[in-house]
Design a protein around this motif. Structure first.
Motif, PDB file in Angstrom:
ATOM      1  N   ASN A   1      19.697  57.948  72.619  1.00 30.15           N
ATOM      2  CA  ASN A   1      20.652  57.378  73.568  1.00 30.15           C
ATOM      3  C   ASN A   1      20.828  58.209  74.840  1.00 30.15           C
ATOM      4  OD1 ASN A   1      22.154  56.631  70.562  1.00 30.15           O
ATOM      5  ND2 ASN A   1      21.378  55.028  71.902  1.00 30.15           N
ATOM      6  N   VAL A   2      19.870  59.076  75.133  1.00 25.14           N
ATOM      7  CA  VAL A   2      19.926  59.876  76.357  1.00 25.14           C
ATOM      8  C   VAL A   2      18.617  59.750  77.126  1.00 25.14           C
ATOM      9  CG1 VAL A   2      20.142  62.199  77.315  1.00 25.14           C
ATOM     10  CG2 VAL A   2      21.623  61.499  75.435  1.00 25.14           C
TER      11      VAL A   2
ATOM     12  N   LYS B   1      23.760  47.730  78.973  1.00 23.07           N
ATOM     13  CA  LYS B   1      22.911  48.840  78.545  1.00 23.07           C
ATOM     14  C   LYS B   1      21.686  48.898  79.451  1.00 23.07           C
ATOM     15  CE  LYS B   1      21.039  51.074  74.457  1.00 23.07           C
ATOM     16  NZ  LYS B   1      20.409  50.905  73.144  1.00 23.07           N
ATOM     17  N   ALA B   2      21.618  49.938  80.287  1.00 28.61           N
ATOM     18  CA  ALA B   2      20.538  50.039  81.264  1.00 28.61           C
ATOM     19  C   ALA B   2      19.646  51.250  80.986  1.00 28.61           C
ATOM     20  CB  ALA B   2      21.097  50.132  82.680  1.00 28.61           C
ATOM     21  N   ALA B   3      18.339  51.042  81.085  1.00 29.17           N
ATOM     22  CA  ALA B   3      17.358  52.127  81.064  1.00 29.17           C
ATOM     23  C   ALA B   3      16.934  52.380  82.504  1.00 29.17           C
ATOM     24  CB  ALA B   3      16.150  51.714  80.228  1.00 29.17           C
ATOM     25  N   TYR B   4      16.779  53.654  82.873  1.00 28.49           N
ATOM     26  CA  TYR B   4      16.328  54.009  84.223  1.00 28.49           C
ATOM     27  C   TYR B   4      14.986  54.716  84.130  1.00 28.49           C
ATOM     28  CZ  TYR B   4      20.851  52.855  86.249  1.00 28.49           C
ATOM     29  OH  TYR B   4      21.975  52.182  86.665  1.00 28.49           O
ATOM     30  N   SER B   5      14.003  54.198  84.822  1.00 22.75           N
ATOM     31  CA  SER B   5      12.692  54.835  84.866  1.00 22.75           C
ATOM     32  C   SER B   5      12.846  56.290  85.312  1.00 22.75           C
ATOM     33  CB  SER B   5      11.798  54.078  85.861  1.00 22.75           C
ATOM     34  OG  SER B   5      10.577  54.757  86.019  1.00 22.75           O
TER      35      SER B   5
ATOM     36  N   THR C   1      -3.278  61.443  77.730  1.00 24.66           N
ATOM     37  CA  THR C   1      -3.783  60.926  79.009  1.00 24.66           C
ATOM     38  C   THR C   1      -2.714  60.277  79.878  1.00 24.66           C
ATOM     39  OG1 THR C   1      -4.365  58.856  77.911  1.00 24.66           O
ATOM     40  CG2 THR C   1      -6.103  60.533  78.087  1.00 24.66           C
ATOM     41  N   ASP C   2      -1.618  59.822  79.276  1.00 20.70           N
ATOM     42  CA  ASP C   2      -0.599  59.100  80.036  1.00 20.70           C
ATOM     43  C   ASP C   2       0.777  59.385  79.446  1.00 20.70           C
ATOM     44  OD1 ASP C   2      -2.663  57.157  81.460  1.00 20.70           O
ATOM     45  OD2 ASP C   2      -3.105  57.118  79.310  1.00 20.70           O
ATOM     46  N   PHE C   3       1.782  59.176  80.265  1.00 25.91           N
ATOM     47  CA  PHE C   3       3.149  59.543  79.861  1.00 25.91           C
ATOM     48  C   PHE C   3       4.132  58.621  80.570  1.00 25.91           C
ATOM     49  CE2 PHE C   3       7.043  61.866  80.809  1.00 25.91           C
ATOM     50  CZ  PHE C   3       7.398  62.311  79.534  1.00 25.91           C
ATOM     51  N   CYS C   4       5.189  58.230  79.883  1.00 29.60           N
ATOM     52  CA  CYS C   4       6.263  57.499  80.575  1.00 29.60           C
ATOM     53  C   CYS C   4       7.599  57.845  79.938  1.00 29.60           C
ATOM     54  CB  CYS C   4       6.025  55.991  80.570  1.00 29.60           C
ATOM     55  SG  CYS C   4       5.992  55.256  78.943  1.00 29.60           S
ATOM     56  N   SER C   5       8.671  57.716  80.706  1.00 28.59           N
ATOM     57  CA  SER C   5       9.989  58.099  80.197  1.00 28.59           C
ATOM     58  C   SER C   5      11.076  57.312  80.925  1.00 28.59           C
ATOM     59  CB  SER C   5      10.199  59.605  80.369  1.00 28.59           C
ATOM     60  OG  SER C   5      10.082  59.972  81.725  1.00 28.59           O
ATOM     61  N   PHE C   6      12.209  57.193  80.273  1.00 21.96           N
ATOM     62  CA  PHE C   6      13.374  56.569  80.900  1.00 21.96           C
ATOM     63  C   PHE C   6      14.635  57.171  80.296  1.00 21.96           C
ATOM     64  CE2 PHE C   6      11.801  53.723  77.526  1.00 21.96           C
ATOM     65  CZ  PHE C   6      12.924  53.557  76.716  1.00 21.96           C
ATOM     66  N   TYR C   7      15.721  57.143  81.066  1.00 29.61           N
ATOM     67  CA  TYR C   7      16.989  57.650  80.530  1.00 29.61           C
ATOM     68  C   TYR C   7      17.984  56.503  80.371  1.00 29.61           C
ATOM     69  CZ  TYR C   7      18.445  58.078  85.493  1.00 29.61           C
ATOM     70  OH  TYR C   7      18.738  57.842  86.815  1.00 29.61           O
ATOM     71  N   THR C   8      18.974  56.755  79.514  1.00 26.10           N
ATOM     72  CA  THR C   8      19.957  55.735  79.143  1.00 26.10           C
ATOM     73  C   THR C   8      21.235  55.946  79.938  1.00 26.10           C
ATOM     74  OG1 THR C   8      19.086  55.634  76.901  1.00 26.10           O
ATOM     75  CG2 THR C   8      21.340  54.839  77.225  1.00 26.10           C
ATOM     76  N   LEU C   9      21.582  54.967  80.770  1.00 23.53           N
ATOM     77  CA  LEU C   9      22.836  55.056  81.532  1.00 23.53           C
ATOM     78  C   LEU C   9      23.530  53.701  81.513  1.00 23.53           C
ATOM     79  CD1 LEU C   9      24.984  56.020  83.453  1.00 23.53           C
ATOM     80  CD2 LEU C   9      23.280  56.127  85.284  1.00 23.53           C
ATOM     81  N   PRO C  10      24.440  53.500  80.555  1.00 25.15           N
ATOM     82  CA  PRO C  10      25.155  52.228  80.512  1.00 25.15           C
ATOM     83  C   PRO C  10      26.147  52.121  81.666  1.00 25.15           C
ATOM     84  CG  PRO C  10      25.912  53.683  78.750  1.00 25.15           C
ATOM     85  CD  PRO C  10      24.870  54.433  79.516  1.00 25.15           C
TER      86      PRO C  10
END
Ligand code: NHW
Ligand code: EN5
Length: 388
Positions: free
Chosen positions: A270-271, A308-312, A286-295
């Motif tokens: 949840n972070v 509930k929003a995910a931010y790239s 070879t590749d990577f992606c991530s997002f953070y949780t900011l409601p």
């Protein structure tokens, strides 16, 4: 126009487009002995407090101040609702200073009424790696607005940053101040279009029905890229190499080492979520992606209280095309029950926004540096920095 900002070492409007100004510090550091030793004066009814984010009680107070008084959209329909776990993650970073987590309390009631924070970071601007403070969570209680408290908070955080012999800072804001290094656009990808429309976050398009809209945003049940998996602690060295190499192409980007990657990118429930592609043939990352949780709190809706929003966050592709990688990120975000996936038009994000059915939002994010000049006319795609 800007009684406070006109007095600060930031790019001024009159300097925009002046190409004779060179890149670098606007003013030199002063000797540490000349840094003011006492805190700035507050109105008599208020006092400074250092917020210990290890303390559950203090963390609760900060959480509630922000939950009720932090950033809203321009129509006051949504308000950021950073979780306590998120605030701890954002503030207790490698090498953090407790003295940079600054609160203001009412002397009589001891109620927390204002807040501002900084955390240390190494930020590269072109060829220079600069020690900076990342300033965030500036907040003044709604009942104390427009009393010029914000400049006092900003001067106090500046003083405490100077005490650690750091003279530059990076920050973002939704408002225009003197003067942005670049201005970014928010984009949104509906994951739960019915709820987004019900709460007024988005609207049914022209000549669109609800069922056609739901179908438009449907995603596969599982990710498609072979070797796509959650990042683990053992991946830190490989991810650090991948990320450092990727970020080297941007004009402004963090200078992450393995400690930073461990802190900022190891998944935390949840972070922050991080995924990578491990080659099924040779086990290369070879590749990577991530997002953070900011409601966000939904202000005044009967049926729903949170969005509930995910931010790239940081994404790197070397083998998997970025649109495919990010489509897998959308799929996991949908599985995790996010309502919307947000991204800025920074780094290489433009290469997937339209294809993956993101639409431009009504908000912008301006990026700023304090006491550091950069070439004017930087494009969002030249920016490699995400602030929370
Ligand atoms: S941006 C989010 C900021 N927070 C919010 O929007 C929450 C809701 N709003 C509030 O709490 C992420 C209040 O409206 C705030 C202003 C507190 C925003 N940045 O007290 P007054 C960040 O946290 C200027 C900078 O009367 P207020 C980044 C404004 O232009 N300045 O206003 C934070 C005016 O100055 P001017 C801002 O509404 C970066 C003055 O404040 C600002 O009661 C901080 C008015 O003050 C903003 N977002 O309180 C800078 N909003 O010159 C760090 C307004 O125009 C710099 N203002 O007359 C670096 C420091 C470290 C250096 C180290 C070397
Ligand atoms: C820095 N750490 O305005 C934080 N958000 O677009 C401080 N709009 O969510 C800076 N107004 O466009 C914060 N829906 C600056 C941002 C403040 C928050 C903010 C915007 C960003 C936002 C939404 C809701 C608007 C509600 C009415 C928005 C449209 C979505 C639509 C989905 C389908 C495809 C087209 C777009």
């Amino acid at each position: 126009r800007h009684k406070f900002w006109e007095t600060q070492p930031v790019g001024q409007y009159k300097d925009v487009g002046d190409f004779t100004l060179i890149e670098g510090p606007i003013e030199p550091p002063t000797p540490l002995s000349e840094v003011k030793q006492e805190p700035y004066n507050l109105p008599a009814a208020y006092e400074w407090t250092t917020c210990d984010m290890d303390s559950q009680e203090t963390c609760d107070e900060v959480y509630l101040l922000l939950m009720n008084n932090y950033v809203e959209d321009d129509e006051n329909m949504f308000r950021f609702n950073y979780s306590k776990e998120f605030l701890r993650w954002a503030l207790r970073v490698p090498g953090y200073y407790r003295s940079w987590h600054i609160g203001v309390r009412a002397k009589a009631s001891k109620k927390l009424v204002a807040f501002i924070t900084a955390v240390p970071a190494r930020i590269r601007v072109n060829d220079e790696v600069v020690k900076m403070a990342e300033v965030n969570f500036l907040c003044v209680h709604k009942k104390l607005r427009s009393k010029r408290l914000a400049p006092v908070l900003i001067k106090e955080v500046t003083r405490r940053v100077h005490m650690e012999n750091i003279w530059q800072a990076a920050y973002t804001a939704g408002v225009v101040l003197p003067t942005p290094i670049t201005t970014c656009q928010y984009w949104h990808r509906s994951l739960n279009p019915k709820k987004l429309i019900d709460v007024g976050f988005s609207r049914l398009g022209a000549r669109m029905t609800m069922s056609r809209t739901i179908k438009l945003y449907k995603l596969p049940d599982s990710t498609v890229t072979p070797g796509f998996r959650k990042m683990e602690l053992r991946d830190v060295p490989a991810v650090t190499r991948l990320l450092r190499n990727y970020l080297s192409q941007f004009v402004v980007a963090p200078d992450f080492d393995e400690h930073d990657v461990e802190h900022w990118l190891i998944p935390r429930d949840n972070v922050v979520d991080s995924y990578l592609v491990e080659s099924p043939e040779n086990h290369d990352i070879t590749d990577f992606c991530s997002f953070y949780t900011l409601p966000s709190s939904i202000l005044g809706n009967q049926a729903h209280s949170t969005l509930k929003a995910a931010y790239s966050y940081y994404n790197v592709s070397t083998k998997t095309p970025l649109p495919q990688l990010m489509n897998d990120a959308l799929i996991v975000a949908k599985q995790k029950d996010f309502d919307v996936f947000n991204a800025l038009d920074i780094m290489h994000n433009e290469s997937f926004l339209k294809d993956l059915k993101f639409g431009p939002g009504d908000g912008q994010l301006h990026y700023y540096l304090y006491n550091y000049r950069v070439r004017s006319g930087m494009k969002p795609s030249e920016l490699g920095l995400v602030l929370l």
